[in-house]
Design an enzyme around this catalytic site. Structure first.
Site, PDB file in Angstrom:
ATOM      1  N   GLU A 102     -10.961   3.535   3.477  1.00  0.00           N
ATOM      2  CA  GLU A 102     -10.013   4.316   2.690  1.00  0.00           C
ATOM      3  C   GLU A 102     -10.321   4.121   1.207  1.00  0.00           C
ATOM      4  OE1 GLU A 102      -6.109   4.763   5.550  1.00  0.00           O
ATOM      5  OE2 GLU A 102      -5.991   3.417   3.824  1.00  0.00           O
ATOM      6  N   HIS A 148      -4.862  13.773   0.909  1.00  0.00           N
ATOM      7  CA  HIS A 148      -5.077  12.957   2.105  1.00  0.00           C
ATOM      8  C   HIS A 148      -3.904  13.130   3.067  1.00  0.00           C
ATOM      9  CE1 HIS A 148      -6.244   9.586   4.647  1.00  0.00           C
ATOM     10  NE2 HIS A 148      -5.040   9.060   4.472  1.00  0.00           N
ATOM     11  N   ASP A 186      -8.911  -0.114   1.825  1.00  0.00           N
ATOM     12  CA  ASP A 186      -7.968  -0.652   2.809  1.00  0.00           C
ATOM     13  C   ASP A 186      -8.402  -0.175   4.194  1.00  0.00           C
ATOM     14  OD1 ASP A 186      -5.714  -2.154   3.483  1.00  0.00           O
ATOM     15  OD2 ASP A 186      -4.478  -0.361   3.617  1.00  0.00           O
ATOM     16  N   LYS A 231      -4.175  -2.297  10.068  1.00  0.00           N
ATOM     17  CA  LYS A 231      -4.415  -2.316   8.631  1.00  0.00           C
ATOM     18  C   LYS A 231      -4.520  -3.715   8.038  1.00  0.00           C
ATOM     19  CE  LYS A 231      -3.967   0.921   6.334  1.00  0.00           C
ATOM     20  NZ  LYS A 231      -4.988   1.829   5.791  1.00  0.00           N
ATOM     21  N   GLU A 265      -9.301   3.988  -2.371  1.00  0.00           N
ATOM     22  CA  GLU A 265      -8.058   3.798  -3.112  1.00  0.00           C
ATOM     23  C   GLU A 265      -8.321   3.123  -4.458  1.00  0.00           C
ATOM     24  OE1 GLU A 265      -4.781   2.057  -1.068  1.00  0.00           O
ATOM     25  OE2 GLU A 265      -5.526   2.582   0.939  1.00  0.00           O
ATOM     26  N   ASP A 267       0.845  -1.193   0.000  1.00  0.00           N
ATOM     27  CA  ASP A 267       0.000   0.000   0.000  1.00  0.00           C
ATOM     28  C   ASP A 267       0.882   1.246   0.000  1.00  0.00           C
ATOM     29  OD1 ASP A 267      -2.499   1.232  -0.034  1.00  0.00           O
ATOM     30  OD2 ASP A 267      -2.542   1.464   2.136  1.00  0.00           O
TER      31      ASP A 267
END
Length: 433
Positions: free
Chosen positions: A205, A140, A239, A259, A207, A133
């Site tokens: 999140e 952000h 994520d 995470k 992404e 990641d």
């Protein structure tokens, strides 16, 4: 052929004899993403989305309808073999599928190989060897950084190096699979010692996911001018983050249990060829920012390396669904809000000789906008939990509650091009176990 070349498969006048493909919000004939699906009583197999249907590539290969050198790669239960193809061979397969699905002469033979997507189960498209990641959404990074360092939100390395960390491939799941609220350590400001239990600050999140194609040998970097040749496709990626765990554990080594508990992806692999009409110039860096170091600098990449996609996040609570209310849009913004291109993150990842392999997955990191309407996480929208978001039921949120469902969407839009989408990236939060 360049990776931004527009050809007959993108022509707005091209239509499919599959009726549901006409004007489809995600999967018109100009898209043709690959995925792995199954029906009741069948094993997972490669397919292509077309409108509200899925074309069975195993059946096509069995009938000798696909290029001879590609057909054997369509038979397995993952797309790793197809992802390893050189771009030219993948492009040849796209042209063949476009012809089969647009020329009425093929309809009688192909139609029995179509399945109603509503009757199919979608699986992870690849066997993911590794997942990394990144953190290339500069807005952000600024929005989060200001919460902790108001006068200096970005760390000194941000504008020189694409920041990333190694994630957990085993917990990547396809859209629709629920997320169990994770447990872990957190230390509230008023507590003398950390507590163990369910996260109180569960976040999403927004992404993009990048699927690696052929890859490189260990010790052999990927030059920036060749990076696009090692990208097999794109997906949406959520994520999920436990922000309270993250605040307690991330120093000195970075994200860990905050995470690695679950990452959700959209199951369709949208190819670089499908996205050719939506390639745009990378936004210019602000005056005074350093130019990329030479190994990350390429004129073609800067001219065509960004993606003209619109990204959206929607939320429903259990009460909203019970009341039959439409999802609440939390944010909407462009995918071009990235400080580094996807080609630059591929090159940087391999710059030390790290070997990337077909089916590896890279995340861009959260993509946000400078304004609130385009924020890509609740950590930003709630200002770190200090501001509540109102739901149409009268409920409020700072972070996600059990029963909440988050959906990510992406859509390619360009003048003179047929819009295409990625399909939903969705998961519902279940209570901790």
């Amino acid at each position: 052929m360049s990776w931004w070349t527009i050809d007959a498969t993108h022509a707005p006048r091209r239509t499919s004899w599959v009726a549901s493909a006409q004007g489809h919000g995600d999967f018109p004939v100009q898209n043709l993403p690959f995925g792995i699906f199954s029906t009741e009583g069948t094993y997972p197999r490669a397919g292509v989305a077309i409108g509200d249907a899925i074309l069975d590539l195993v059946a096509c290969a069995g009938e000798g309808l696909l290029p001879a050198d590609v057909a054997p790669l369509c038979v397995g239960e993952t797309l790793n073999g197809l992802m390893a193809l050189p771009a030219a061979e993948r492009g040849a397969l796209r042209h063949r599928l476009s012809d089969l699905l647009s020329d009425q002469a093929h309809r009688a033979r192909i139609e029995p190989m179509l399945h109603d997507a509503a009757d199919c189960t979608l699986h992870l498209p690849a066997r993911i060897g590794d997942y990394t990641d990144f953190y290339v959404g500069i807005h952000h990074a600024n929005n989060i950084g200001r919460q902790f360092r108001p006068d200096n939100p970005l760390l000194p390395n941000y504008k020189y190096v694409p920041i990333g960390y190694h994630g957990r491939a085993s917990s990547v799941r396809p859209s629709g699979e629920p997320l169990v609220r994770p447990c872990g350590q957190r230390k509230p400001p008023e507590a003398d010692a950390p507590l163990f239990g369910p996260t109180a600050r569960l976040d999403y999140e927004l992404e993009l996911g990048v699927w690696i194609g052929p890859g490189n040998d260990l010790g052999t970097p990927i030059p920036i001018a060749q990076a696009a040749d090692h990208i097999a496709g794109f997906c949406l990626l959520n994520d999920w983050s436990a922000r309270d765990f993250q605040a307690w554990e991330y120093q000195p080594l970075g994200p860990f249990l905050a995470k690695n508990f679950h990452s959700t992806i959209s199951p369709w692999v949208v190819t670089p060829e499908a996205l050719a009409p939506f390639r745009i110039a990378q936004p210019a860096r602000p005056e005074g920012d350093p130019a990329p170091l030479a190994y990350l600098g390429d004129a073609d990449d800067q001219a065509h390396g960004a993606l003209g996609l619109v990204l959206e996040v929607e939320l429903t609570s259990a009460a909203m669904r019970d009341a039959g209310l439409a999802p609440l849009r939390l944010s909407r913004g462009p995918a071009s809000n990235m400080y580094w291109t996807v080609q630059q993150i591929v090159t940087h990842h391999a710059s030390n000789g790290c070997n990337l392999q077909p089916g590896d997955l890279l995340g861009t990191g959260t993509i946000s906008a400078p304004e609130r309407a385009g924020y890509g996480s609740l950590m930003e929208l709630s200002s770190g939990g200090r501001e509540s978001i109102a739901l149409p039921t009268g409920e409020t949120r700072t972070f996600l509650e059990d029963g909440d469902e988050v959906t990510l969407r992406a859509r390619g839009e360009a003048v003179g091009a047929v819009p295409i989408g990625f399909g939903a990236c969705r998961a519902r939060v279940l209570p901790a176990r």
